[in-house]
Design a protein around this motif. Structure first.
Motif, PDB file in Angstrom:
ATOM      1  N   GLY A 134      -4.807  13.608  11.831  1.00  0.00           N
ATOM      2  CA  GLY A 134      -4.497  12.334  11.197  1.00  0.00           C
ATOM      3  C   GLY A 134      -3.170  12.400  10.452  1.00  0.00           C
ATOM      4  N   ASN A 135      -2.657  11.241  10.088  1.00  0.00           N
ATOM      5  CA  ASN A 135      -1.386  11.127   9.371  1.00  0.00           C
ATOM      6  C   ASN A 135      -0.251  11.858  10.080  1.00  0.00           C
ATOM      7  OD1 ASN A 135      -2.246   9.513   7.220  1.00  0.00           O
ATOM      8  ND2 ASN A 135      -3.139  11.295   6.218  1.00  0.00           N
ATOM      9  N   VAL A 136      -0.171  11.638  11.373  1.00  0.00           N
ATOM     10  CA  VAL A 136       0.872  12.261  12.179  1.00  0.00           C
ATOM     11  C   VAL A 136       2.075  11.333  12.216  1.00  0.00           C
ATOM     12  CG1 VAL A 136       1.460  13.124  14.471  1.00  0.00           C
ATOM     13  CG2 VAL A 136      -0.835  13.479  13.544  1.00  0.00           C
ATOM     14  N   VAL A 137       3.248  11.890  11.991  1.00  0.00           N
ATOM     15  CA  VAL A 137       4.485  11.125  12.001  1.00  0.00           C
ATOM     16  C   VAL A 137       5.327  11.603  13.183  1.00  0.00           C
ATOM     17  CG1 VAL A 137       6.580  10.575  10.710  1.00  0.00           C
ATOM     18  CG2 VAL A 137       4.434  10.927   9.491  1.00  0.00           C
ATOM     19  N   GLY A 138       5.835  10.669  13.962  1.00  0.00           N
ATOM     20  CA  GLY A 138       6.674  11.061  15.091  1.00  0.00           C
ATOM     21  C   GLY A 138       7.129   9.857  15.877  1.00  0.00           C
ATOM     22  N   GLY A 139       7.939  10.098  16.865  1.00  0.00           N
ATOM     23  CA  GLY A 139       8.505   9.036  17.677  1.00  0.00           C
ATOM     24  C   GLY A 139       7.453   8.228  18.414  1.00  0.00           C
ATOM     25  N   GLY A 140       7.759   6.954  18.628  1.00  0.00           N
ATOM     26  CA  GLY A 140       6.894   6.098  19.427  1.00  0.00           C
ATOM     27  C   GLY A 140       5.835   5.349  18.645  1.00  0.00           C
ATOM     28  N   ASP A 141       5.672   5.637  17.373  1.00  0.00           N
ATOM     29  CA  ASP A 141       4.641   4.958  16.574  1.00  0.00           C
ATOM     30  C   ASP A 141       5.270   3.783  15.850  1.00  0.00           C
ATOM     31  OD1 ASP A 141       2.606   4.113  14.977  1.00  0.00           O
ATOM     32  OD2 ASP A 141       2.319   5.990  13.921  1.00  0.00           O
ATOM     33  N   GLY A 182     -15.792  21.069  17.455  1.00  0.00           N
ATOM     34  CA  GLY A 182     -14.944  20.003  16.942  1.00  0.00           C
ATOM     35  C   GLY A 182     -14.012  20.549  15.872  1.00  0.00           C
ATOM     36  N   LEU A 183     -12.726  20.251  15.990  1.00  0.00           N
ATOM     37  CA  LEU A 183     -11.732  20.743  15.037  1.00  0.00           C
ATOM     38  C   LEU A 183     -10.879  19.596  14.510  1.00  0.00           C
ATOM     39  CD1 LEU A 183     -10.494  23.808  17.101  1.00  0.00           C
ATOM     40  CD2 LEU A 183     -12.002  23.875  15.128  1.00  0.00           C
ATOM     41  N   ASN A 184     -10.469  19.702  13.260  1.00  0.00           N
ATOM     42  CA  ASN A 184      -9.498  18.791  12.667  1.00  0.00           C
ATOM     43  C   ASN A 184      -8.250  19.602  12.363  1.00  0.00           C
ATOM     44  OD1 ASN A 184     -11.044  16.356  12.451  1.00  0.00           O
ATOM     45  ND2 ASN A 184     -12.222  17.366  10.851  1.00  0.00           N
ATOM     46  N   PHE A 185      -7.106  19.127  12.822  1.00  0.00           N
ATOM     47  CA  PHE A 185      -5.850  19.808  12.536  1.00  0.00           C
ATOM     48  C   PHE A 185      -5.181  19.163  11.335  1.00  0.00           C
ATOM     49  CE2 PHE A 185      -6.023  20.678  17.206  1.00  0.00           C
ATOM     50  CZ  PHE A 185      -6.216  22.042  17.080  1.00  0.00           C
ATOM     51  N   GLY A 186      -4.779  19.972  10.394  1.00  0.00           N
ATOM     52  CA  GLY A 186      -4.091  19.465   9.220  1.00  0.00           C
ATOM     53  C   GLY A 186      -3.285  20.554   8.552  1.00  0.00           C
ATOM     54  N   PRO A 187      -2.373  20.165   7.691  1.00  0.00           N
ATOM     55  CA  PRO A 187      -1.537  21.142   6.997  1.00  0.00           C
ATOM     56  C   PRO A 187      -2.290  21.778   5.829  1.00  0.00           C
ATOM     57  CG  PRO A 187      -0.947  18.953   6.316  1.00  0.00           C
ATOM     58  CD  PRO A 187      -2.010  18.805   7.364  1.00  0.00           C
ATOM     59  N   ARG A 188      -1.628  22.702   5.186  1.00  0.00           N
ATOM     60  CA  ARG A 188      -2.205  23.338   3.999  1.00  0.00           C
ATOM     61  C   ARG A 188      -2.339  22.302   2.889  1.00  0.00           C
ATOM     62  NH1 ARG A 188       2.311  27.338   4.909  1.00  0.00           N
ATOM     63  NH2 ARG A 188       3.264  25.810   3.582  1.00  0.00           N
ATOM     64  N   ARG A 189      -3.324  22.502   2.040  1.00  0.00           N
ATOM     65  CA  ARG A 189      -3.606  21.574   0.943  1.00  0.00           C
ATOM     66  C   ARG A 189      -2.372  21.371   0.048  1.00  0.00           C
ATOM     67  NH1 ARG A 189      -8.563  19.744  -0.570  1.00  0.00           N
ATOM     68  NH2 ARG A 189      -9.716  21.271   0.624  1.00  0.00           N
ATOM     69  N   GLU A 190      -1.619  22.434  -0.180  1.00  0.00           N
ATOM     70  CA  GLU A 190      -0.447  22.327  -1.065  1.00  0.00           C
ATOM     71  C   GLU A 190       0.717  21.537  -0.438  1.00  0.00           C
ATOM     72  OE1 GLU A 190      -0.321  26.522   0.787  1.00  0.00           O
ATOM     73  OE2 GLU A 190      -1.843  25.266  -0.115  1.00  0.00           O
TER      74      GLU A 190
END
Length: 108
Positions: free
Chosen positions: A29-36, A94-102
Motif C-alpha cells: 500500500g501507499n506506493v508512489v510511482g509513474g502512471g498513478d 499472505g504477505l504485506n510489503f512495507g518499509p521499516r517503521r522508522e
C-alpha cells in the motif's frame, strides 16, 4: 483467505502428490510511482495542481504514511517468486510489503 483455501485444497502435498506449484499472495500500500493519476491521491493531486498553477491542498497533512516507490514492492514480488521457486511452500502465504517503521513520514 480465498487464495489460502485454494492453495490448501488444490496443491496439498498431504497425499504425496506434488505438481511443483506454489501459491502466495502479496500486496503493498501507499506506493508512489509513474502512471498513478487517480483522483484524490496525494502525489497526482499535487502534480495536477502544479501543472495548472493552482495551490496544493493537503486534505490530511497530519496523516502518517509509509511511503515507498513502486520499484520497492516490485523487488519484493520478484524476491517472493524466487523464494517460492527455490524453497517452495515455506513462503506460500499472505504477505504485506512495507518499509521499516522508522521510514514513516507525515503527509505535510
Amino acid at each position: 483467505m480465498i487464495t489460502s483455501a485454494y492453495r490448501n485444497y488444490s496443491f496439498s502435498k498431504a497425499d504425496g502428490f506434488s505438481n511443483g506449484v506454489e501459491v502466495a499472495t502479496a500486496r503493498a500500500g501507499n506506493v508512489v510511482g509513474g502512471g498513478d493519476w487517480a483522483e484524490d491521491r496525494l502525489v497526482p493531486d499535487m502534480m495536477t495542481a502544479l501543472m495548472k498553477d493552482r495551490p496544493i491542498i493537503l486534505r490530511y497533512p497530519e496523516a502518517v504514511r509509509h511511503w515507498k516507490h513502486v520499484l520497492e514492492p516490485l523487488d519484493g514480488y520478484l524476491s517472493l517468486a524466487e523464494k517460492l521457486w527455490e524453497e517452495g511452500p515455506k513462503f506460500g502465504e499472505g504477505l504485506n510489503f512495507g518499509p521499516r517503521r522508522e521510514d514513516a513520514r507525515p503527509v505535510s
